[in-house]
Design an enzyme around this catalytic site. Structure first.
Site, PDB file in Angstrom:
ATOM      1  N   LYS A   1     -19.309  -1.547   0.710  1.00 23.73           N
ATOM      2  CA  LYS A   1     -19.399  -2.612   0.239  1.00 23.73           C
ATOM      3  C   LYS A   1     -20.536  -3.951   1.032  1.00 23.73           C
ATOM      4  CE  LYS A   1     -14.849  -3.154  -1.297  1.00 23.73           C
ATOM      5  NZ  LYS A   1     -14.581  -2.955  -2.828  1.00 23.73           N
TER       6      LYS A   1
ATOM      7  N   ASP B   1      -6.968  -5.447   6.987  1.00 20.49           N
ATOM      8  CA  ASP B   1      -8.369  -4.757   6.241  1.00 20.49           C
ATOM      9  C   ASP B   1      -9.625  -5.740   6.050  1.00 20.49           C
ATOM     10  OD1 ASP B   1      -9.570  -4.159   3.693  1.00 20.49           O
ATOM     11  OD2 ASP B   1      -7.433  -4.805   1.805  1.00 20.49           O
TER      12      ASP B   1
ATOM     13  N   CYS C   1      -7.204  -4.908  -8.457  1.00 14.32           N
ATOM     14  CA  CYS C   1      -6.448  -4.270  -7.697  1.00 14.32           C
ATOM     15  C   CYS C   1      -5.185  -4.850  -6.927  1.00 14.32           C
ATOM     16  CB  CYS C   1      -7.162  -3.567  -6.682  1.00 14.32           C
ATOM     17  SG  CYS C   1      -8.060  -2.092  -7.769  1.00 14.32           S
TER      18      CYS C   1
ATOM     19  N   HIS D   1      -5.411  -6.556  -0.820  1.00 14.68           N
ATOM     20  CA  HIS D   1      -5.542  -5.119  -2.344  1.00 14.68           C
ATOM     21  C   HIS D   1      -4.515  -4.573  -2.181  1.00 14.68           C
ATOM     22  CE1 HIS D   1      -8.463  -2.691  -3.663  1.00 14.68           C
ATOM     23  NE2 HIS D   1      -9.047  -2.708  -4.068  1.00 14.68           N
TER      24      HIS D   1
ATOM     25  N   GLN E   1     -13.571  -7.097   2.911  1.00 17.06           N
ATOM     26  CA  GLN E   1     -13.873  -7.727   2.459  1.00 17.06           C
ATOM     27  C   GLN E   1     -15.374  -8.575   3.395  1.00 17.06           C
ATOM     28  OE1 GLN E   1     -15.207  -8.680  -0.961  1.00 17.06           O
ATOM     29  NE2 GLN E   1     -13.776  -7.028  -1.855  1.00 17.06           N
TER      30      GLN E   1
HETATM   31  C1  PLP Z   1      -9.612  -6.086  -0.207  1.00 15.98           C
HETATM   32  C2  PLP Z   1      -9.957  -5.020   0.244  1.00 15.98           C
HETATM   33  N1  PLP Z   1      -9.681  -3.849   0.615  1.00 15.98           N
HETATM   34  C3  PLP Z   1      -9.244  -3.051   0.240  1.00 15.98           C
HETATM   35  C4  PLP Z   1     -10.253  -2.635  -0.270  1.00 15.98           C
HETATM   36  C5  PLP Z   1     -10.615  -0.757  -0.871  1.00 15.98           C
HETATM   37  O1  PLP Z   1     -11.499  -0.282  -0.737  1.00 15.98           O
HETATM   38  P1  PLP Z   1     -12.192   1.149  -0.859  1.00 15.98           P
HETATM   39  O2  PLP Z   1     -11.781   0.900  -2.516  1.00 15.98           O
HETATM   40  O3  PLP Z   1     -13.416   0.632  -0.882  1.00 15.98           O
HETATM   41  O4  PLP Z   1     -11.271   1.854  -0.581  1.00 15.98           O
HETATM   42  C6  PLP Z   1     -10.933  -3.501  -1.150  1.00 15.98           C
HETATM   43  C7  PLP Z   1     -12.267  -3.121  -2.544  1.00 15.98           C
HETATM   44  O5  PLP Z   1     -12.142  -3.919  -3.476  1.00 15.98           O
HETATM   45  C8  PLP Z   1     -11.018  -4.455  -1.224  1.00 15.98           C
HETATM   46  O6  PLP Z   1     -11.266  -5.386  -1.530  1.00 15.98           O
END
Ligand code: PLP
Length: 412
Positions: free
Chosen positions: A227, A201, A369, A125, A204
């Protein structure tokens, strides 16, 4: 054997799933983006604001002390939820994005020099890409990329070569686009063998799987409350104590100091050192209740439910639409979640999602993203239907019926 999730009952816990739009029910398939909230979370936040709200940490009166305990209670619940060793290793951030930026800014700036190597993957992401790009352009750091297999898994054949000389390996535990669940322990071991940190990260992964950051071998691990049935405005960064202790503060201001003088300041102990300013108090209360909700269901049950629904959706969509649908990502349910990205005929994903919207079927269309991943897939966007604990096979059938509608509108 754990009992299967009672989705009919679970649906009733989520007020929004009962909302009708244009007189018809909605089918919410956008949980990889953000989940709906159970009544218990909504009520806990309302109750806190109506009966117990007070600023934390700075005031001696009873309500403030109770609010501080409730805020810290959420940290303890989060520690248990991801099996972190110590609660003060969990930093409350604004979201996962801020957590990953914190690592890049604070750990990255104090540990990386010109010529150092950071390894990323093609499925990250942007939250786990752009902070490293910023640092790379400032410091002259080399970024290397783990490629993907044709079915959307990490291609690990050249991993040792990529990690050679690296200081950090930053990777997602689960793809937000193709649903791939990565072998985190294996990746962390490879990082450590090369002398690199494993920066994970977990955005998800945590909402959909039992999580144990110690078993994973992670050094840093970030995720977001919104999430996993909690409110927006709160994320968690977990890091190993000795790493966090050695890092400089990220943001400066109130709460993060032990002393401030004319000639400088002394930072507070963990976790306050990284929690500058008034924190998301009400959100932390809601987050803690969301973790309770998930714990009561059991994350093993959640994972099993999602494997079932992913299996059903993948098979049913393929049988029904054949070559008209291309589903990205692995087909092996052991290494994927219930996040289903697809292309339908040669229609633009935005057109498809608009037609689905006419049937109140809510999916996300776009690059999610994850532009490097889009380039790997050879597309500019996908439609993404992401299923969660409150979705059942009827929701997958509703998606298919709505896709039939798209075929009607756009013709043969
Ligand atoms: C894999 C992953 N990392 C990071 C993020 C960023 O999350 P946030 O927008 O809650 O900071 C997302 C959000 O869709 C994501 O799916």
């Amino acid at each position: 054997m754990n009992p299967p999730l009672d989705v009919a009952r679970i649906k009733k816990d989520f007020p929004l799933l009962d909302v009708e739009v244009d007189g018809r029910p909605i089918v919410y398939l956008d949980s990889a983006n953000s989940t709906q909230k159970p009544r218990s979370v909504i009520d806990a936040m309302t109750r806190f604001m109506e009966t117990s709200y007070a600023p934390i940490n700075r005031s001696a009166y009873k309500l403030a002390a109770e609010a501080t305990d409730a805020y810290e209670g959420a940290r303890t619940k989060a520690r248990q939820f991801i099996n972190a060793p110590r609660a003060h290793e969990l930093i409350f951030t604004k979201n996962a994005t801020e957590g990953l930026n914190l690592v890049a800014y604070s750990w990255g700036r104090s540990n990386l020099r010109t010529g150092d190597v950071v390894v990323l993957t093609h499925m990250e992401h942007h939250a786990n890409v752009v902070p490293w790009h910023i640092l790379a352009s400032e410091r002259g750091i080399e970024l290397r990329w783990v490629p993907l297999t044709p079915d959307g898994r990490l291609d690990l054949t050249g991993l040792d070569r990529l990690l050679d000389g690296a200081k950090a390996f930053c990777f997602t535990a689960m793809s937000n686009v193709v649903g791939t669940i990565n072998p985190v322990r294996h990746l962390a071991d490879a990082a450590h063998a090369a002398g690199a940190l494993a920066i994970v990260d977990g955005c998800q992964f945590v909402p959909h799987n039992p999580t144990d950051v110690q078993a994973m071998g992670a050094d840093f691990f970030a995720f977001s409350s919104h999430k996993l049935c909690g409110p927006t405005g709160l994320g968690v960064l977990w890091g190993r104590e000795e790493l966090l202790e050695a890092m400089p503060p990220f943001l400066g201001g109130g709460n993060m100091i032990a002393d401030v003088r004319l000639d400088g300041f002394t930072p507070a102990e963990l976790p306050d050192k990284f929690e500058a300013g008034t924190p998301p108090i009400t959100e932390a209360i809601g987050f803690g209740v969301a973790l309770d909700y998930l714990s009561d269901l059991g994350m093993t049950n959640v994972r099993r439910h999602e494997m079932e629904i992913a299996g059903y959706a993948l098979t049913m969509l393929k049988e029904r639409f054949g070559d008209e649908i291309t589903i990205h990502g692995p087909t092996n349910l052991e290494v994927r979640g219930a996040t289903v990205s697809f292309a339908f005929r040669d229609l633009h994903p935005h057109d498809v999602s608009q037609v689905l919207d006419q049937s109140n079927v809510y999916v996300r269309a776009g690059h999610h993203c994850a532009k490097p991943l889009m380039r790997q897939l050879g597309v500019s966007a996908t439609c993404r239907a992401s299923f969660y604990l409150y979705n059942d096979t009827a929701d997958a059938d509703a998606l298919a019926a709505a896709l039939d509608g798209a075929a009607d509108i756009f013709g043969p």
